[in-house]
Design an enzyme around this catalytic site. Structure first.
Site, short mmCIF file in Angstrom:
data_model
loop_
_atom_site.label_atom_id
_atom_site.label_comp_id
_atom_site.label_asym_id
_atom_site.label_seq_id
_atom_site.Cartn_x
_atom_site.Cartn_y
_atom_site.Cartn_z
N GLY A 3 -2.08 0.15 17.43
CA GLY A 3 -1.30 -0.11 16.22
C GLY A 3 -0.98 1.17 15.49
O GLY A 3 -1.74 2.16 15.58
N LYS A 45 0.80 -1.23 0.00
CA LYS A 45 0.00 0.00 0.00
C LYS A 45 0.84 1.28 0.00
O LYS A 45 0.41 2.30 -0.53
CB LYS A 45 -0.95 0.01 1.20
CG LYS A 45 -2.10 -0.96 1.06
CD LYS A 45 -3.09 -0.80 2.20
CE LYS A 45 -4.16 -1.87 2.11
NZ LYS A 45 -5.16 -1.76 3.18
N ARG A 61 3.11 -0.63 20.15
CA ARG A 61 4.26 -1.29 20.77
C ARG A 61 5.51 -0.44 20.57
O ARG A 61 6.27 -0.18 21.50
CB ARG A 61 4.41 -2.68 20.14
CG ARG A 61 5.58 -3.49 20.62
CD ARG A 61 5.56 -4.86 19.99
NE ARG A 61 5.69 -4.82 18.53
CZ ARG A 61 5.68 -5.92 17.76
NH1 ARG A 61 5.52 -7.11 18.30
NH2 ARG A 61 5.80 -5.81 16.44
N GLY A 107 -13.94 -6.74 11.22
CA GLY A 107 -13.95 -5.78 10.13
C GLY A 107 -14.52 -6.24 8.80
O GLY A 107 -14.15 -5.70 7.75
#
Ligand code: ATR
Length: 279
Positions: A133, A72, A158, A246
């Site tokens: 995320g 992407k 993270r 989703g």
């Protein structure tokens, strides 16, 4: 491939790996519903072959592509023009080939918004939102979510540096901030928690911040599967009444791509029912 009918416009999805993709089924159902003569191919393309594969698809008369993980961001560099939302996300999931030019767009954010606001009835204006995320998926949804005027949008990751970088990009568009999982504001539960990590895909449940979730928190996983994802199971375990996978975003982003390509908007609800039941 193999289904090369004369006079039928060609589309497809490029990814690596891509064999699990439901996009061919979704676009075939859209085409049937709207009586559009198209074919839609599954194209497994390794990162090193991306440019060659896109140019070949274009050269041989292809009309448009969906682009998925891990391409992407890279594919944006091949575009002659980018939509504003693709440019601000720095990521592209839809290509349109027209007059020898490549137009790149990103329908992920609007797909998520339509699923949340229209299909699921979630109020985003004034909501406190937490995104877990800070990868490509998060980049695609932050701008559109900020346009809905939430009271706050926290990105927890993270690797905090990656969340910081996204905040730098979007801080002029609304109240967005970054932190690690262990530093998520714990005063009260969020209205909406979105999992945009790929941890569940690897069967992992990282130490997500439990204090972020209360009974009224709407929990949404960008991932989907035949069974509840690890995040959805975790959210239920934390007492959330709503934890949703989703599938709706997947179908809605596909409908936006289909609309860009064909100028017709398919009815998403029957398709969503069909594919999430047959998962
Ligand atoms: P995508 O395009 O799907 O967002 P990505 O750009 O590779 O994929 O990003 C994956 C995201 O999932 C990142 O936020 C990653 O965290 P890091 O930035 O720290 O790498 C997160 N992620 C993946 N596996 C994880 C795990 N086991 N625990 C926590 N976060 C994880």
């Amino acid at each position: 491939m193999g289904d090369e009918r004369v006079g039928v416009d060609r589309y497809g999805v490029m990814g690596y790996p891509v064999s699990h993709s439901r996009s061919p089924v979704i676009h075939r159902l859209f085409a049937l519903q709207t009586q559009q003569a198209i074919q839609y191919e599954l194209l497994q393309v390794a990162p090193a072959k991306l440019e060659q594969a896109v140019r070949q698809f274009q050269r041989t008369g292809g009309k448009g592509l969906n682009v998925t993980v891990p391409h992407k961001r890279e594919v944006a560099k091949l575009c002659d023009q980018l939509s504003e939302r693709a440019s601000s996300a720095g990521a592209v999931n839809t290509l349109v080939f027209q007059d020898n030019e490549i137009f790149g767009d990103n329908t992920d954010g609007i797909g998520l918004l339509r699923d949340l606001a229209v299909n699921l009835g979630v109020t985003l204006e004034g909501a406190s939102i937490l995104i877990l995320g800070a990868g490509g998926a998060t980049r695609g949804i932050v701008g559109p979510l900020l346009e809905m005027q939430p009271v706050s949008l926290v990105i927890a990751n993270r690797t905090v540096d990656k969340a910081d970088a996204i905040v730098d990009r979007f801080s002029d568009q609304g109240p967005v901030s970054a932190c690690g999982f262990d530093a998520v504001p714990a005063d009260e539960p969020f209205d909406l928690v979105i999992n945009a990590t790929s941890a569940g895909v690897h069967g992992k449940t990282p130490p997500y911040p439990g204090s972020a979730v209360g009974p009224d928190t709407f929990c949404y996983d960008l991932s989907y599967g035949a069974k509840p994802t690890p995040f959805c199971q975790w959210a239920r375990g934390m007492g959330a009444a709503h934890s949703v996978m989703g599938w709706g975003m997947l179908v809605e982003q596909a409908a936006e791509s289909f609309h860009l390509w064909r100028g017709v908007r398919p009815n998403t609800l029957p398709v969503l029912k069909q594919i999430s039941v047959g998962a």
